[in-house]
Design an enzyme around this catalytic site. Structure first.
Site, mmCIF file in Angstrom:
data_model
loop_
_atom_site.group_PDB
_atom_site.id
_atom_site.type_symbol
_atom_site.label_atom_id
_atom_site.label_comp_id
_atom_site.label_asym_id
_atom_site.label_seq_id
_atom_site.Cartn_x
_atom_site.Cartn_y
_atom_site.Cartn_z
ATOM 1 N N GLU A 1 2.118 3.569 -3.966
ATOM 2 C CA GLU A 1 1.539 2.248 -4.224
ATOM 3 C C GLU A 1 2.469 1.409 -5.104
ATOM 4 O O GLU A 1 2.697 0.217 -4.842
ATOM 5 C CB GLU A 1 0.187 2.414 -4.929
ATOM 6 C CG GLU A 1 -0.852 3.201 -4.165
ATOM 7 C CD GLU A 1 -1.743 2.335 -3.299
ATOM 8 O OE1 GLU A 1 -1.465 1.127 -3.191
ATOM 9 O OE2 GLU A 1 -2.707 2.868 -2.723
ATOM 10 N N ASP B 1 -1.347 -0.250 5.171
ATOM 11 C CA ASP B 1 -1.792 1.142 5.103
ATOM 12 C C ASP B 1 -1.291 1.934 6.308
ATOM 13 O O ASP B 1 -0.825 3.071 6.161
ATOM 14 C CB ASP B 1 -3.317 1.189 5.040
ATOM 15 C CG ASP B 1 -3.854 2.608 5.090
ATOM 16 O OD1 ASP B 1 -3.750 3.319 4.076
ATOM 17 O OD2 ASP B 1 -4.364 3.023 6.148
ATOM 18 N N ASP C 1 0.839 -1.200 0.000
ATOM 19 C CA ASP C 1 0.000 0.000 0.000
ATOM 20 C C ASP C 1 0.870 1.244 0.000
ATOM 21 O O ASP C 1 2.053 1.206 0.366
ATOM 22 C CB ASP C 1 -0.902 0.007 1.234
ATOM 23 C CG ASP C 1 -2.174 0.829 1.011
ATOM 24 O OD1 ASP C 1 -2.365 1.353 -0.102
ATOM 25 O OD2 ASP C 1 -2.987 0.928 1.953
ATOM 26 N N ASP D 1 -5.054 -2.405 -2.897
ATOM 27 C CA ASP D 1 -6.338 -1.714 -2.992
ATOM 28 C C ASP D 1 -6.330 -0.700 -4.135
ATOM 29 O O ASP D 1 -7.252 0.107 -4.259
ATOM 30 C CB ASP D 1 -6.711 -1.036 -1.670
ATOM 31 C CG ASP D 1 -5.683 -0.007 -1.212
ATOM 32 O OD1 ASP D 1 -4.864 0.448 -2.036
ATOM 33 O OD2 ASP D 1 -5.694 0.355 -0.024
#
Length: 259
Positions: free
Chosen positions: A43, A130, A8, A66
Site C-alpha cells: 500500500e 486492486d 492499492d 482503502d
C-alpha cells in the site's frame, strides 16, 4: 487540474509475495511488487510510486486509498515521528521506516489530498488498482515478471479528460465538488460520494484500524506496567498470530499495539 488516482497493495500470505499498483485510467497506470513483503508495504509503495510518477506535473493530486494506515501515517503521524527521530509515541521504531522517509521526501512541495474509499465495494478506480496489485503479487508468487503498465503518460489535456471522465463515472474531482458540496474536509476524512454511486464511509472494525492507536497523543511518561490476562478464542488467537507475523513481532507485542 486535479488528477484523481487510486493506489492499492496486495500480499499473498501477508507477508509473502506482494504487489502494488496505482491507477488513473487504462492509459495511465503502473504496478510492481516483490517476492516477499506485507500488504502495508504494498500500500505504501503504491502511493510512493504514484508520487514519483507524477512529480513532473503541476496538477494537483487526489489519491484514493482503502488503507487508513497509509493515510494516517502520511497526514497525521509523520510529523510526530520525525520530531522523535522516527520513533512512535510509545518509543518503538516506526515500521516500514525506509518507505515512510521516502514518502516524506516525495510529498515535499506537493499539493496532495488523500481520501479513504472502502475496498472491494465496487469503486471503479480502487477495483482497477486492486486487480493490478493482486496480479503483480501472483506473478511474483509464480516467479514471473508482472505487468508493469504504461506508467504516467498524461499531459495537461489528458488530466482534464480524466477529470471529466471520473466525474461522469460518479467520482467527482475537487472542481466538480466545490460548487455543490460544503467546505472541504481535512485530508484524511472520508468524503461522501454522490448518492447514485456512493459507498457511505463505514466504521472499520478495530482489527483493521489498530496499526498504531497511540499516534496523535501527547507524549507523557508511561504509567507503571500492569499484569493483564486475556482469554482468546482459537479464531482470535489465529488472527493475532497472523498480525504478529505480518509485523515481525511477538504475539505479546501485537496484542499490546491494540490497547
Amino acid at each position: 487540474m486535479t488528477i484523481t488516482a487510486a493506489a492499492d497493495g496486495s500480499a499473498l500470505g501477508n507477508p509473502g509475495p506482494n504487489g502494488w499498483a496505482w491507477y488513473i485510467d487504462d492509459a495511465n497506470w503502473a504496478a510492481g511488487g516483490s517476492p516477499h513483503g506485507t500488504n502495508n508495504q504494498g500500500e505504501l509503495q503504491a502511493v510512493l510510486e504514484l508520487l514519483r510518477a507524477t512529480a513532473g506535473t503541476d496538477d494537483d493530486l487526489r489519491i484514493l486509498c482503502d488503507s487508513k494506515y497509509v493515510i494516517d501515517s502520511i497526514t497525521k503521524w509523520m510529523p510526530g515521528w520525525k520530531r522523535r527521530g522516527w520513533r512512535k509515541a510509545d518509543g518503538g521504531a516506526v515500521l516500514n521506516q525506509d518507505l515512510m522517509k521516502a514518502l516524506d521526501e516525495a510529498m515535499s512541495g506537493r499539493d496532495v489530498r488523500f481520501e479513504w474509499v472502502k475496498g472491494h465495494a465496487g469503486h471503479d478506480l480502487n477495483e482497477a488498482a486492486d486487480e493490478r496489485a493482486n496480479a503483480a503479487a501472483k506473478a511474483y508468487q509464480q516467479k514471473q515478471e508482472p505487468r508493469r503498465g504504461p506508467g504516467f503518460t498524461m499531459s495537461t489535456a489528458g488530466a482534464a479528460a480524466a477529470t471529466s471522465t471520473n466525474r461522469m463515472q460518479g467520482d467527482p474531482t475537487d472542481a466538480g465538488r466545490r460548487a455543490a458540496d460544503p467546505p472541504a474536509r481535512p485530508a484524511s476524512t472520508p468524503a461522501t460520494a454522490p448518492a447514485a454511486t456512493a459507498v457511505a464511509p463505514a466504521a472499520v472494525p478495530l482489527w483493521a484500524e489498530a496499526s498504531d492507536l497511540l499516534e496523535g497523543l501527547d507524549d507523557s511518561p508511561a504509567p507503571a506496567p500492569l499484569d493483564l490476562h486475556v482469554t482468546l478464542s482459537a479464531q482470535e488467537h489465529a488472527r493475532l498470530r497472523d498480525r504478529a507475523d505480518a509485523q515481525g513481532v511477538s504475539l505479546e507485542e501485537a496484542l499490546r499495539r491494540l490497547i
